[in-house]
Design a protein around this motif. Sequence first.
Motif, PDB file in Angstrom:
ATOM      1  N   ALA A   1       3.310   7.964 -19.514  1.00 50.67           N
ATOM      2  CA  ALA A   1       4.119   7.570 -18.358  1.00 50.67           C
ATOM      3  C   ALA A   1       3.296   7.652 -17.075  1.00 50.67           C
ATOM      4  CB  ALA A   1       5.352   8.463 -18.255  1.00 50.67           C
ATOM      5  N   ALA A   2       2.486   8.705 -16.941  1.00 50.94           N
ATOM      6  CA  ALA A   2       1.630   8.854 -15.760  1.00 50.94           C
ATOM      7  C   ALA A   2       0.626   7.718 -15.669  1.00 50.94           C
ATOM      8  CB  ALA A   2       0.904  10.196 -15.811  1.00 50.94           C
ATOM      9  N   GLU A   3       0.063   7.345 -16.821  1.00 50.23           N
ATOM     10  CA  GLU A   3      -0.924   6.253 -16.821  1.00 50.23           C
ATOM     11  C   GLU A   3      -0.267   4.935 -16.413  1.00 50.23           C
ATOM     12  OE1 GLU A   3      -4.137   4.102 -19.808  1.00 50.23           O
ATOM     13  OE2 GLU A   3      -2.236   4.843 -20.565  1.00 50.23           O
ATOM     14  N   ARG A   4       0.948   4.684 -16.892  1.00 46.50           N
ATOM     15  CA  ARG A   4       1.630   3.429 -16.553  1.00 46.50           C
ATOM     16  C   ARG A   4       1.921   3.349 -15.056  1.00 46.50           C
ATOM     17  NH1 ARG A   4       1.641  -1.603 -16.604  1.00 46.50           N
ATOM     18  NH2 ARG A   4       3.685  -2.608 -16.335  1.00 46.50           N
ATOM     19  N   LEU A   5       2.355   4.462 -14.476  1.00 47.37           N
ATOM     20  CA  LEU A   5       2.601   4.505 -13.029  1.00 47.37           C
ATOM     21  C   LEU A   5       1.306   4.256 -12.260  1.00 47.37           C
ATOM     22  CD1 LEU A   5       4.987   7.604 -12.876  1.00 47.37           C
ATOM     23  CD2 LEU A   5       5.609   5.251 -12.308  1.00 47.37           C
TER      24      LEU A   5
ATOM     25  N   HIS B   1     -12.448   9.446 -10.374  1.00 46.62           N
ATOM     26  CA  HIS B   1     -11.076   9.003 -10.625  1.00 46.62           C
ATOM     27  C   HIS B   1     -10.082   9.960  -9.987  1.00 46.62           C
ATOM     28  CE1 HIS B   1     -13.253   6.693 -13.658  1.00 46.62           C
ATOM     29  NE2 HIS B   1     -12.214   5.880 -13.684  1.00 46.62           N
ATOM     30  N   SER B   2      -8.877   9.460  -9.762  1.00 44.07           N
ATOM     31  CA  SER B   2      -7.856  10.256  -9.070  1.00 44.07           C
ATOM     32  C   SER B   2      -6.670  10.618  -9.940  1.00 44.07           C
ATOM     33  CB  SER B   2      -7.359   9.502  -7.837  1.00 44.07           C
ATOM     34  OG  SER B   2      -6.715   8.303  -8.220  1.00 44.07           O
TER      35      SER B   2
ATOM     36  N   LEU C   1       3.492  10.039  -7.529  1.00 39.27           N
ATOM     37  CA  LEU C   1       4.385  10.250  -8.673  1.00 39.27           C
ATOM     38  C   LEU C   1       3.581  10.347  -9.971  1.00 39.27           C
ATOM     39  CD1 LEU C   1       7.261  10.490  -9.701  1.00 39.27           C
ATOM     40  CD2 LEU C   1       7.376   7.981  -9.800  1.00 39.27           C
ATOM     41  N   ALA C   2       2.528   9.513 -10.105  1.00 42.90           N
ATOM     42  CA  ALA C   2       1.691   9.556 -11.309  1.00 42.90           C
ATOM     43  C   ALA C   2       0.988  10.905 -11.426  1.00 42.90           C
ATOM     44  CB  ALA C   2       0.670   8.417 -11.274  1.00 42.90           C
TER      45      ALA C   2
ATOM     46  N   ARG D   1       0.832  -1.209   0.000  1.00 44.96           N
ATOM     47  CA  ARG D   1       0.000   0.000   0.000  1.00 44.96           C
ATOM     48  C   ARG D   1       0.864   1.256   0.000  1.00 44.96           C
ATOM     49  NH1 ARG D   1      -3.286  -2.951   3.858  1.00 44.96           N
ATOM     50  NH2 ARG D   1      -5.248  -3.605   2.892  1.00 44.96           N
ATOM     51  N   ASP D   2       1.961   1.227   0.778  1.00 44.17           N
ATOM     52  CA  ASP D   2       2.850   2.384   0.812  1.00 44.17           C
ATOM     53  C   ASP D   2       3.473   2.634  -0.558  1.00 44.17           C
ATOM     54  OD1 ASP D   2       2.320   2.678   3.474  1.00 44.17           O
ATOM     55  OD2 ASP D   2       4.148   1.683   4.172  1.00 44.17           O
ATOM     56  N   ARG D   3       3.924   1.560  -1.206  1.00 47.84           N
ATOM     57  CA  ARG D   3       4.507   1.702  -2.544  1.00 47.84           C
ATOM     58  C   ARG D   3       3.469   2.212  -3.532  1.00 47.84           C
ATOM     59  NH1 ARG D   3       6.917  -3.738  -4.400  1.00 47.84           N
ATOM     60  NH2 ARG D   3       7.377  -2.460  -6.240  1.00 47.84           N
ATOM     61  N   ALA D   4       2.239   1.700  -3.406  1.00 51.49           N
ATOM     62  CA  ALA D   4       1.166   2.159  -4.294  1.00 51.49           C
ATOM     63  C   ALA D   4       0.891   3.640  -4.079  1.00 51.49           C
ATOM     64  CB  ALA D   4      -0.108   1.342  -4.050  1.00 51.49           C
ATOM     65  N   GLY D   5       0.874   4.063  -2.809  1.00 48.92           N
ATOM     66  CA  GLY D   5       0.644   5.478  -2.522  1.00 48.92           C
ATOM     67  C   GLY D   5       1.721   6.365  -3.108  1.00 48.92           C
ATOM     68  N   GLU D   6       2.978   5.926  -2.992  1.00 47.21           N
ATOM     69  CA  GLU D   6       4.087   6.690  -3.565  1.00 47.21           C
ATOM     70  C   GLU D   6       3.959   6.784  -5.084  1.00 47.21           C
ATOM     71  OE1 GLU D   6       7.498   4.607  -2.224  1.00 47.21           O
ATOM     72  OE2 GLU D   6       7.325   5.264  -0.138  1.00 47.21           O
ATOM     73  N   LEU D   7       3.567   5.672  -5.700  1.00 46.88           N
ATOM     74  CA  LEU D   7       3.404   5.678  -7.161  1.00 46.88           C
ATOM     75  C   LEU D   7       2.234   6.553  -7.585  1.00 46.88           C
ATOM     76  CD1 LEU D   7       4.093   1.913  -7.952  1.00 46.88           C
ATOM     77  CD2 LEU D   7       5.476   3.870  -8.671  1.00 46.88           C
ATOM     78  N   ARG D   8       1.151   6.575  -6.781  1.00 44.76           N
ATOM     79  CA  ARG D   8       0.020   7.450  -7.086  1.00 44.76           C
ATOM     80  C   ARG D   8       0.470   8.903  -7.100  1.00 44.76           C
ATOM     81  NH1 ARG D   8      -4.219   4.721  -9.274  1.00 44.76           N
ATOM     82  NH2 ARG D   8      -5.028   3.111  -7.901  1.00 44.76           N
TER      83      ARG D   8
END
Length: 368
Positions: free
Chosen positions: A42-46, A296-297, A20-21, A11-18
């Motif tokens: 690139a944003a969509e892939r993240l 959506h976020s 960054l996206a 979840r922490d990694r997902a939050g960081e990627l969100r």
Amino acid sequence: MTERIARNTSRDRAGELRVLAERTAEAALGAAPGHQLAVLDAAERLDQIAGSLERKAAKESAEPAIAVLPADATVEEVRNARRRQATRRGADVYLPSWSDMAQALPNAFLRSALFGTGRRIQAENERVLSGDQTLLVAGKEVATFQNLTLTFSGHELCQFDRQVYATCLDYYRERPLCPDECPRHVRTSFYEFACRMGNAYSVKAHKAIRASLLRLSFAQMRLRYQRMNIEVPKLLSVTFEDGEAGGDFKGSDMLLLRVTASVAELFGPGAWTAVAKEAVGYDGLTGWLASFYASHSAPRWLSVESLFALSGYKSHFRNFKASLVRALEKLKDEKTPLCSRVASYHFSKDGKRICVVRSEWRTDVRGE
């Protein structure tokens, strides 16, 4: 213990990627025209990687849709739980909490063709009010977004029905839903209901609201989401105390609403969105897009054909792209509420995909 730590790490990694996206998507707004699409890709892939991590963590944790608190839970405990999801305190089940400047609906409704964009309200009013059942469908699979299956029975619904149902749920913003076996209801007048919708009362509005409530009272659905089956045997029940028999409609005529606790299953963590009341009131394709993108976020590429199916657009597909552009241009207006305001949109080189960028991502973050 090790499994819980692993889930928290995901979840922490997902939050960081969100984050960054979102920053990458924002950077696209200032990028040179020739580079905007690449930055958005690139944003969509993240965002996709973050979503994959979140879904994995959600499956492992199997978090229930309704938070369960003891009967003696404090007001503060209930308030904190309701910020994320529907909550049970003893025998009482509450919807999540949201601002009185907004109205909330499940993402399953906002990201599907359940409330289609067709403009046929007045024609259906006469059929429904006269008891015509020819428009009923049974076991119809509704076009949905990503990992959701929705099967619907009842009268086909439109954007006006979305506005009416959001208003019905608004009556339960500060009161518990009705237990399935309890006849408890909310009593209100047609005048008050129209005002709560943000409309002026008139006999025409009275008839439209009445017919919509009847359509909604027939609605039944079954959802399959995150390996769970959710049954909603009735969106609402309604009883009228009005002049329908003699055709003498008045604003003081009463209606009795009842929304049961089964609806709370649709308001799990990350499964609902509060949309500004002004945006909820938008009609047609503009209204559907306003709610869809509010849920959506982060920006993402979607096929135009998918949006066509999800929106329930009634005209031919060849007319859809022009209507889509017109609706998005309306949502770029500075008067559009921030939760739905569009900063820009980009079509792929072949014109088959579109990426919509909302004006405010940072202050309205919600998981996919």
